[in-house]
Design an enzyme around this catalytic site. Sequence first.
Site, mmCIF file in Angstrom:
data_model
loop_
_atom_site.group_PDB
_atom_site.id
_atom_site.type_symbol
_atom_site.label_atom_id
_atom_site.label_comp_id
_atom_site.label_asym_id
_atom_site.label_seq_id
_atom_site.Cartn_x
_atom_site.Cartn_y
_atom_site.Cartn_z
ATOM 1 N N ARG A 36 -7.445 10.261 -9.901
ATOM 2 C CA ARG A 36 -6.639 10.976 -8.893
ATOM 3 C C ARG A 36 -6.020 9.944 -7.965
ATOM 4 O O ARG A 36 -6.480 9.708 -6.866
ATOM 5 C CB ARG A 36 -7.519 11.975 -8.131
ATOM 6 C CG ARG A 36 -6.753 13.072 -7.439
ATOM 7 C CD ARG A 36 -6.930 13.036 -5.941
ATOM 8 N NE ARG A 36 -6.494 11.758 -5.392
ATOM 9 C CZ ARG A 36 -6.869 11.269 -4.229
ATOM 10 N NH1 ARG A 36 -7.722 11.899 -3.483
ATOM 11 N NH2 ARG A 36 -6.426 10.104 -3.783
ATOM 12 N N ASP A 57 -13.731 6.582 0.475
ATOM 13 C CA ASP A 57 -12.692 6.512 1.496
ATOM 14 C C ASP A 57 -11.855 7.782 1.556
ATOM 15 O O ASP A 57 -11.424 8.194 2.628
ATOM 16 C CB ASP A 57 -11.804 5.301 1.210
ATOM 17 C CG ASP A 57 -10.893 5.011 2.372
ATOM 18 O OD1 ASP A 57 -11.392 5.029 3.511
ATOM 19 O OD2 ASP A 57 -9.693 4.800 2.154
ATOM 20 N N ASP A 58 -11.632 8.401 0.398
ATOM 21 C CA ASP A 58 -10.790 9.610 0.380
ATOM 22 C C ASP A 58 -11.445 10.736 1.157
ATOM 23 O O ASP A 58 -10.772 11.554 1.772
ATOM 24 C CB ASP A 58 -10.532 10.052 -1.059
ATOM 25 C CG ASP A 58 -9.983 8.909 -1.881
ATOM 26 O OD1 ASP A 58 -8.918 8.401 -1.523
ATOM 27 O OD2 ASP A 58 -10.648 8.493 -2.849
ATOM 28 N N ASN A 116 0.140 11.893 0.573
ATOM 29 C CA ASN A 116 0.868 10.718 0.092
ATOM 30 C C ASN A 116 1.242 10.920 -1.370
ATOM 31 O O ASN A 116 0.577 11.671 -2.061
ATOM 32 C CB ASN A 116 -0.027 9.466 0.188
ATOM 33 C CG ASN A 116 -0.290 9.073 1.613
ATOM 34 O OD1 ASN A 116 0.592 9.087 2.437
ATOM 35 N ND2 ASN A 116 -1.533 8.719 1.898
ATOM 36 N N GLU A 145 -12.912 5.002 -4.726
ATOM 37 C CA GLU A 145 -11.527 5.243 -4.334
ATOM 38 C C GLU A 145 -10.783 6.032 -5.401
ATOM 39 O O GLU A 145 -10.804 5.653 -6.576
ATOM 40 C CB GLU A 145 -10.866 3.862 -4.167
ATOM 41 C CG GLU A 145 -9.513 3.890 -3.562
ATOM 42 C CD GLU A 145 -9.539 4.399 -2.128
ATOM 43 O OE1 GLU A 145 -10.430 4.016 -1.356
ATOM 44 O OE2 GLU A 145 -8.652 5.198 -1.805
ATOM 45 N N ASP A 146 -10.152 7.103 -4.994
ATOM 46 C CA ASP A 146 -9.283 7.890 -5.888
ATOM 47 C C ASP A 146 -9.985 8.371 -7.152
ATOM 48 O O ASP A 146 -9.412 8.344 -8.249
ATOM 49 C CB ASP A 146 -7.994 7.114 -6.196
ATOM 50 C CG ASP A 146 -7.042 7.144 -4.995
ATOM 51 O OD1 ASP A 146 -7.432 7.682 -3.938
ATOM 52 O OD2 ASP A 146 -5.917 6.637 -5.104
ATOM 53 N N LYS A 178 -5.911 -1.867 -1.547
ATOM 54 C CA LYS A 178 -6.905 -1.619 -0.493
ATOM 55 C C LYS A 178 -7.559 -2.933 -0.061
ATOM 56 O O LYS A 178 -7.764 -3.179 1.126
ATOM 57 C CB LYS A 178 -7.993 -0.673 -0.993
ATOM 58 C CG LYS A 178 -7.506 0.737 -1.164
ATOM 59 C CD LYS A 178 -8.050 1.636 -0.079
ATOM 60 C CE LYS A 178 -7.260 2.918 -0.036
ATOM 61 N NZ LYS A 178 -7.748 3.933 0.839
ATOM 62 N N TYR A 233 0.868 -1.178 0.000
ATOM 63 C CA TYR A 233 0.000 0.000 0.000
ATOM 64 C C TYR A 233 0.908 1.232 0.000
ATOM 65 O O TYR A 233 2.043 1.157 -0.468
ATOM 66 C CB TYR A 233 -0.931 -0.116 1.228
ATOM 67 C CG TYR A 233 -2.037 0.872 1.216
ATOM 68 C CD1 TYR A 233 -2.888 0.981 0.109
ATOM 69 C CD2 TYR A 233 -2.234 1.736 2.281
ATOM 70 C CE1 TYR A 233 -3.897 1.924 0.091
ATOM 71 C CE2 TYR A 233 -3.254 2.671 2.267
ATOM 72 C CZ TYR A 233 -4.072 2.766 1.174
ATOM 73 O OH TYR A 233 -5.055 3.695 1.151
HETATM 74 P P1 NAD Z 1 -7.902 16.550 -3.926
HETATM 75 O O1 NAD Z 1 -7.396 16.626 -5.317
HETATM 76 O O2 NAD Z 1 -9.346 16.359 -3.684
HETATM 77 O O3 NAD Z 1 -7.492 17.900 -3.144
HETATM 78 C C1 NAD Z 1 -6.271 18.560 -3.262
HETATM 79 C C2 NAD Z 1 -6.515 19.997 -2.817
HETATM 80 O O4 NAD Z 1 -5.270 20.655 -2.717
HETATM 81 C C3 NAD Z 1 -7.376 20.811 -3.769
HETATM 82 O O5 NAD Z 1 -8.363 21.480 -3.030
HETATM 83 C C4 NAD Z 1 -6.409 21.851 -4.314
HETATM 84 O O6 NAD Z 1 -7.056 23.091 -4.552
HETATM 85 C C5 NAD Z 1 -5.430 21.978 -3.186
HETATM 86 N N1 NAD Z 1 -4.154 22.523 -3.608
HETATM 87 C C6 NAD Z 1 -3.460 22.282 -4.734
HETATM 88 N N2 NAD Z 1 -2.327 23.016 -4.746
HETATM 89 C C7 NAD Z 1 -2.304 23.693 -3.585
HETATM 90 C C8 NAD Z 1 -1.393 24.618 -3.011
HETATM 91 N N3 NAD Z 1 -0.280 24.960 -3.648
HETATM 92 N N4 NAD Z 1 -1.677 25.115 -1.804
HETATM 93 C C9 NAD Z 1 -2.806 24.772 -1.156
HETATM 94 N N5 NAD Z 1 -3.714 23.908 -1.659
HETATM 95 C C10 NAD Z 1 -3.451 23.379 -2.864
HETATM 96 O O7 NAD Z 1 -7.079 15.425 -3.216
HETATM 97 P P2 NAD Z 1 -7.393 14.719 -1.809
HETATM 98 O O8 NAD Z 1 -8.178 13.487 -2.005
HETATM 99 O O9 NAD Z 1 -7.937 15.728 -0.886
HETATM 100 O O10 NAD Z 1 -5.934 14.250 -1.399
HETATM 101 C C11 NAD Z 1 -4.915 15.201 -1.144
HETATM 102 C C12 NAD Z 1 -3.710 14.504 -0.557
HETATM 103 O O11 NAD Z 1 -4.080 13.885 0.663
HETATM 104 C C13 NAD Z 1 -3.080 13.408 -1.423
HETATM 105 O O12 NAD Z 1 -1.699 13.453 -1.321
HETATM 106 C C14 NAD Z 1 -3.569 12.143 -0.788
HETATM 107 O O13 NAD Z 1 -2.672 11.066 -0.967
HETATM 108 C C15 NAD Z 1 -3.618 12.559 0.655
HETATM 109 N N6 NAD Z 1 -4.539 11.710 1.417
HETATM 110 C C16 NAD Z 1 -4.028 11.072 2.500
HETATM 111 C C17 NAD Z 1 -4.838 10.219 3.227
HETATM 112 C C18 NAD Z 1 -4.322 9.528 4.446
HETATM 113 O O14 NAD Z 1 -4.934 8.570 4.901
HETATM 114 N N7 NAD Z 1 -3.255 9.974 5.030
HETATM 115 C C19 NAD Z 1 -6.151 10.012 2.826
HETATM 116 C C20 NAD Z 1 -6.649 10.703 1.710
HETATM 117 C C21 NAD Z 1 -5.816 11.559 1.018
#
Ligand code: NAD
Length: 556
Positions: A160, A272-273, A412, A249-250, A178, A107
């Site tokens: 994504r 999940d996201d 991530n 997912e994603d 997953k 993962y």
């Molecule tokens: P997403 O595409 O829905 O959201 C990304 C957000 O970041 C958008 O709102 C975008 O406007 C913003 N953004 C882009 N550039 C930016 C900048 N320079 N400054 C501020 N904001 C900016 O994606 P997501 O599903 O929300 O995921 C985002 C990240 O979180 C990914 O890296 C994902 O791997 C991580 N994530 C981690 C977990 C976990 O369990 N730790 C779970 C879900 C997502």
Amino acid sequence: MADDGTTAAPWLLPASFPRGAMLLQDPTLNKGTAFTEAERDVLDLRGLLPPHVLSQSAQVARVLENFRRKPNDLERYIDLAALHDRNETLFFRVVVDHPDEMMPIIYTPTVGLACQQFGHIFQRPRGMFISANDRGRIVSILRNWPHRRVAIIVVTDGERILGLGDLGASGMGIPVGKLSLYTAGAGVHPNQCLPILLDVGTNNEALRRDPLYLGLDQPRLTGADYDSLVEEFVHATQQVFPGVVVQFEDFANHNAFRLLERYRERICTFNDDIQGTAAVALAGVLSALRITGGTLGEQRLLFQGAGEAATGIAELVVAAMVAEGLTADDARRRCWLVDSKGLVVAGRTELAAHKTRFAHEHSPVADLLSAVRQLKPTAIIGVAAVGGAFTREVVQAMAAQNRRPIVFSLSNPTSKSECTAAQAYEWSEGRALFASGSPFAPVSLGGTTFVPRQGNNSYIFPGLGLGAIVSRARHITDDMFLIAARTLAQQVTAADLAQGSLYPPLTAIRDVSAQIAAAVAEVGWRDGLAEASMPSDILAAVRAAMYEPTYATYVV
Ligand code: NAD
């Protein structure tokens, strides 16, 4: 073995039970060198295996020896994928017994690399690929799946993938990974799990130019064409596998929120996201509050990012604050978002709908550091996939304003992490309460060793899904995520907190998942959402339903 994982009495093995080379090539039944003398006789295996019968633990030792010899994580991923294809029980034994070592490979973070390389490292298909060309025949395609008791589907359209963007059909690594965690982390039987890649094309030109890319060579479907394909898919899942849980997912923002709203009242589904991430992050904050001492309602949270993860977490935090007695408006005003254009404020035009609920009255603020200085948050939560966004100045500003600043770098894979664990501790002089999406090693600073743990939704979704499966929930509700978050936080011990760990160790994941599953199932029964009849001891029933990767005895 029956489809639900129960072992047939050996003398009742059906005539259709594979024998000889066929048996060795069936990963769901294969035991390799662990087939006993009696099984080798009865199942026509004599001569097809070296003579020494190995125990499963000896096989595990051999797997680990080879695994640890591999030069890098991608090679380790390929090694484990091959084992999964050869001997499923042994694969899960290894993962269950060595979660710290194996989960970062099957993962995040390694699965991200594996998706980027998907067409190049491909060996055997796993899961189902349903493409835009399959419109009108998705029901019959799902019937090609060899197992009939599918209880959970994880589906992505690959738009994504983690923080890596549009990877099209190469995103299949995510549903596969997953679902491996569902089995390893919560004991959902492998035959109940179905990974699906919905191939609607890709807008990733470089991928489409790659001769080894395995997906459709066309731009993504959009609008009504996209929606009708998803609709046919969702409908087909329920027709072929009635009541199956569908985890989205994603998916990219513009589809994820819409699809969740469209389907959450129709089927048993979650994203999940948005929702799983929310529960794991809330659990981390609740653990941190056991150290800082305040209530949730007293916190001010600033999110770097305004997408699925950020607004999902913020919405669940609001629900938890409301449960503490705050009004929804007051709770919302305690959550602030920063996106690529700066602080999300009421005066901004063209804000996406999911951001508007957190667009408060405030003058424009251009960047995260200024927002930290002006809003004085107690917690910053990084979920924008912008690696390094928590600079020294940002963390120092948090440390100047808070005795114990909460700093979560949840993006991530590792390259997208807002700051490393070492940076968070060093820049805050050891005061940061830190968690990260991808794993970081312990950090020694000034005679103290901090053990940061992963704020990763892998703590939540396996148990949540198991709870939904055991209770045969018709829907998955916000209350279920809230109870999942609280249950996870309760599993954190005083010893964990003393070393800066806001989550339990991964080695406890099966126990954590059982507790979460029981709590979620209980909410299902309490709220009249569960089809199964309620057992007298829910936790015992959950534990009894969990798959253990030990070999079946086919012949005595
Ligand atoms: P997403 O595409 O829905 O959201 C990304 C957000 O970041 C958008 O709102 C975008 O406007 C913003 N953004 C882009 N550039 C930016 C900048 N320079 N400054 C501020 N904001 C900016 O994606 P997501 O599903 O929300 O995921 C985002 C990240 O979180 C990914 O890296 C994902 O791997 C991580 N994530 C981690 C977990 C976990 O369990 N730790 C779970 C879900 C997502």
